[in-house]
Write an enzyme that holds these catalytic residues in place. Structure first.
Site, short mmCIF file in Angstrom:
data_model
loop_
_atom_site.label_atom_id
_atom_site.label_comp_id
_atom_site.label_asym_id
_atom_site.label_seq_id
_atom_site.Cartn_x
_atom_site.Cartn_y
_atom_site.Cartn_z
CG PHE A 37 36.93 27.84 29.09
CD1 PHE A 37 36.00 26.99 28.50
CD2 PHE A 37 37.84 27.30 29.97
CE1 PHE A 37 35.99 25.63 28.79
CE2 PHE A 37 37.85 25.95 30.27
CZ PHE A 37 36.91 25.11 29.68
CG LEU A 74 43.63 37.19 37.89
CD1 LEU A 74 44.84 38.10 37.94
CD2 LEU A 74 42.41 37.92 38.45
CE LYS A 92 47.72 23.91 22.08
NZ LYS A 92 46.74 23.84 20.97
CB THR A 93 45.68 28.88 29.21
OG1 THR A 93 44.68 28.56 28.25
CG2 THR A 93 45.34 30.19 29.89
N GLY A 103 55.54 38.83 26.71
CA GLY A 103 56.04 39.56 25.54
C GLY A 103 55.45 40.96 25.50
CE1 TYR A 146 44.74 26.52 37.59
CE2 TYR A 146 45.37 25.41 39.62
CZ TYR A 146 44.90 26.54 38.97
OH TYR A 146 44.59 27.68 39.69
P1 NAD Z 1 37.67 31.95 36.92
O1 NAD Z 1 37.55 30.69 36.15
O2 NAD Z 1 36.41 32.59 37.41
O3 NAD Z 1 38.47 33.04 36.11
C1 NAD Z 1 39.39 32.76 35.08
C2 NAD Z 1 39.03 33.61 33.88
O4 NAD Z 1 39.98 33.39 32.84
C3 NAD Z 1 37.66 33.27 33.30
O5 NAD Z 1 36.93 34.45 33.09
C4 NAD Z 1 37.99 32.56 31.99
O6 NAD Z 1 36.97 32.70 31.01
C5 NAD Z 1 39.29 33.24 31.61
N1 NAD Z 1 40.16 32.45 30.72
C6 NAD Z 1 40.50 31.15 30.83
N2 NAD Z 1 41.34 30.80 29.85
C7 NAD Z 1 41.55 31.91 29.09
C8 NAD Z 1 42.30 32.19 27.92
N3 NAD Z 1 43.02 31.23 27.32
N4 NAD Z 1 42.27 33.45 27.40
C9 NAD Z 1 41.52 34.41 28.00
N5 NAD Z 1 40.77 34.21 29.09
C10 NAD Z 1 40.79 32.97 29.64
O7 NAD Z 1 38.65 31.65 38.15
P2 NAD Z 1 39.20 32.57 39.32
O8 NAD Z 1 38.97 31.84 40.59
O9 NAD Z 1 38.72 33.96 39.19
O10 NAD Z 1 40.76 32.52 39.03
C11 NAD Z 1 41.49 33.61 38.50
C12 NAD Z 1 42.98 33.25 38.49
O11 NAD Z 1 43.42 33.04 39.83
C13 NAD Z 1 43.30 31.99 37.71
O12 NAD Z 1 44.51 32.18 37.01
C14 NAD Z 1 43.50 30.95 38.79
O13 NAD Z 1 44.39 29.94 38.40
C15 NAD Z 1 44.05 31.78 39.94
N6 NAD Z 1 43.76 31.16 41.23
C16 NAD Z 1 42.51 31.20 41.77
C17 NAD Z 1 42.26 30.56 42.98
C18 NAD Z 1 40.91 30.58 43.63
O14 NAD Z 1 40.75 29.92 44.67
N7 NAD Z 1 39.93 31.30 43.16
C19 NAD Z 1 43.29 29.86 43.64
C20 NAD Z 1 44.55 29.80 43.02
C21 NAD Z 1 44.78 30.48 41.83
#
Ligand code: NAD
Ligand code: UDP
Length: 322
Positions: A37, A74, A92-93, A103, A146
């Site tokens: 996504f 993640l 939902k995610t 699970g 979120y």
């Molecule tokens: P990102 O958007 O690059 O990575 C998230 C990944 O999850 C993407 O590859 C996306 O395609 C995938 N994804 C989203 N919904 C999905 C679903 N339903 N099923 C399967 N894949 C799905 O963002 P990121 O910065 O790499 O963040 C990774 C995680 O770390 C996230 O959970 C985010 O909430 C958490 N986080 C990141 C930060 C930050 O500053 N980068 C801060 C707090 C929390």
């Protein structure tokens, strides 16, 4: 060290792809699961010919049957423009997706780590934020899909731990930046660097006096791995860089480091934008012997170098909200 079968959901994303790389290099069998996504296959294309790496296109809101020893969860859109694009899908995610992931962990007796966020503290009234602070989240605002999703995910993790003895870890990640951020994700570091390199105005929201504390990707991923391997705590645990900057300071630094002639312009502050944010990382220092090593200036230099090396034309803005 015993080699493990490791699942990284969201593994093609900014943080996930670097984590996959670390795990593949350490010799583990790595499954990267992603619905792409907010990411693109090219983040992990260099891993596809490695015998211990597998890529699955899948959405965690529907169940998946795999056999693994560890799960890093993640998967979740992370940038405000991404998670607000389809807020119902975002929550939902973090709820249905997390139930599926937990699970699987229960069935496989796998250890599972949740990538939670500093957003669980909302617009904090306590500064810096320690894990004991319960937060100030607006449950009905545009960030709630979120923030409340991630809070519900923490609740689910704790309930699976208490009720089913699932081996959990919860990490609250503070703003992290680095190579492979999506150049159109709308986050402040990627926006400012892209704007500076293209000679566009840097868009500071509000008066630019709001603060964030920026952690370099490699430091953060090291913290995730240490937390997964920790034996004496399950979290929640803050991971982030405690050096705090105003958004105005960040804009000035990026203009200096890129040598850009861009100007700063102001735009309205988004609703519920947190005013101050800085992690208290005492717990991580004590239990993981972890602290960030990369200063903002050095991390930005590496990130700018990567942004210079990519062709923005190859990146699709995943949502119109950048
Ligand atoms: P990102 O958007 O690059 O990575 C998230 C990944 O999850 C993407 O590859 C996306 O395609 C995938 N994804 C989203 N919904 C999905 C679903 N339903 N099923 C399967 N894949 C799905 O963002 P990121 O910065 O790499 O963040 C990774 C995680 O770390 C996230 O959970 C985010 O909430 C958490 N986080 C990141 C930060 C930050 O500053 N980068 C801060 C707090 C929390
Ligand atoms: N921000 C900004 N200009 C931009 C993008 C973001 O001034 O082009 C501000 C935003 O209002 C917030 C901070 O930068 O105060 C960090 O925003 P980001 O979206 O990176 O992450 P957040 O911490 O808000 O989730």
């Amino acid at each position: 060290m015993k080699l493990k079968r490791i699942l990284v959901t969201g593994g093609a994303g900014f943080l996930g792809s670097h984590l996959c790389e670390r795990m593949v290099d350490a010799g583990h069998d790595v499954i990267c699961l992603d619905n792409f996504f907010t990411s693109q296959k090219n983040n992990v294309a260099h891993l596809l010919n490695r015998p211990n790496f597998e890529l699955i296109r899948h959405d965690i809101t529907t169940p998946v049957w795999l056999e693994v020893d560890q799960i890093y969860n993640l998967a979740c859109p992370a940038a405000p423009g991404h998670y607000q694009f389809n807020p119902i899908k975002t929550i939902k995610t973090s709820v249905m997706g997390v139930i599926n992931v937990l699970g699987m962990a229960k069935r496989c007796r796998a250890r599972v780590l949740q990538a939670s966020t500093s957003e669980v503290y909302g617009d904090p009234e306590v500064h810096p934020q320690s894990e004991s602070y319960r937060g100030n989240v607006n449950p009905i605002g545009p960030r709630a899909c979120y923030d409340e999703g991630k809070r519900a995910a923490e609740t689910l993790f704790m309930d699976y731990y208490r009720m089913n003895r699932v081996d959990i870890r919860i990490v609250r990640i503070f703003n992290t930046y680095g190579p492979r951020m999506h150049p159109f994700d709308g986050r402040v570091v990627s926006n400012f660097i892209r704007q500076a390199l293209l000679g566009e105005d840097l868009t500071v929201f509000g008066d630019g006096q709001q603060t964030r504390s920026f952690c370099y990707r490699d430091d953060l991923v090291e913290g995730l791995i240490r937390m997964m391997d920790a034996t004496d705590l399950i979290g929640p645990l803050n991971l982030g860089n405690p050096d705090e900057f105003t958004i105005e300071q960040l804009a000035e630094l990026i203009i200096e480091l890129t040598g850009s002639r861009s100007q700063v312009v102001t735009q309205p502050l988004p609703v519920d934008d947190p005013v101050r944010r800085r992690p208290d990382i005492s717990l991580a220092r004590k239990h993981l012997d972890w602290q960030p090593r990369v200063a903002l200036r050095d991390g930005l230099e590496k990130t700018i170098k990567w942004f210079r090396s990519i062709d923005f034309e190859n990146y699709r803005p995943p949502t119109p909200n950048f």
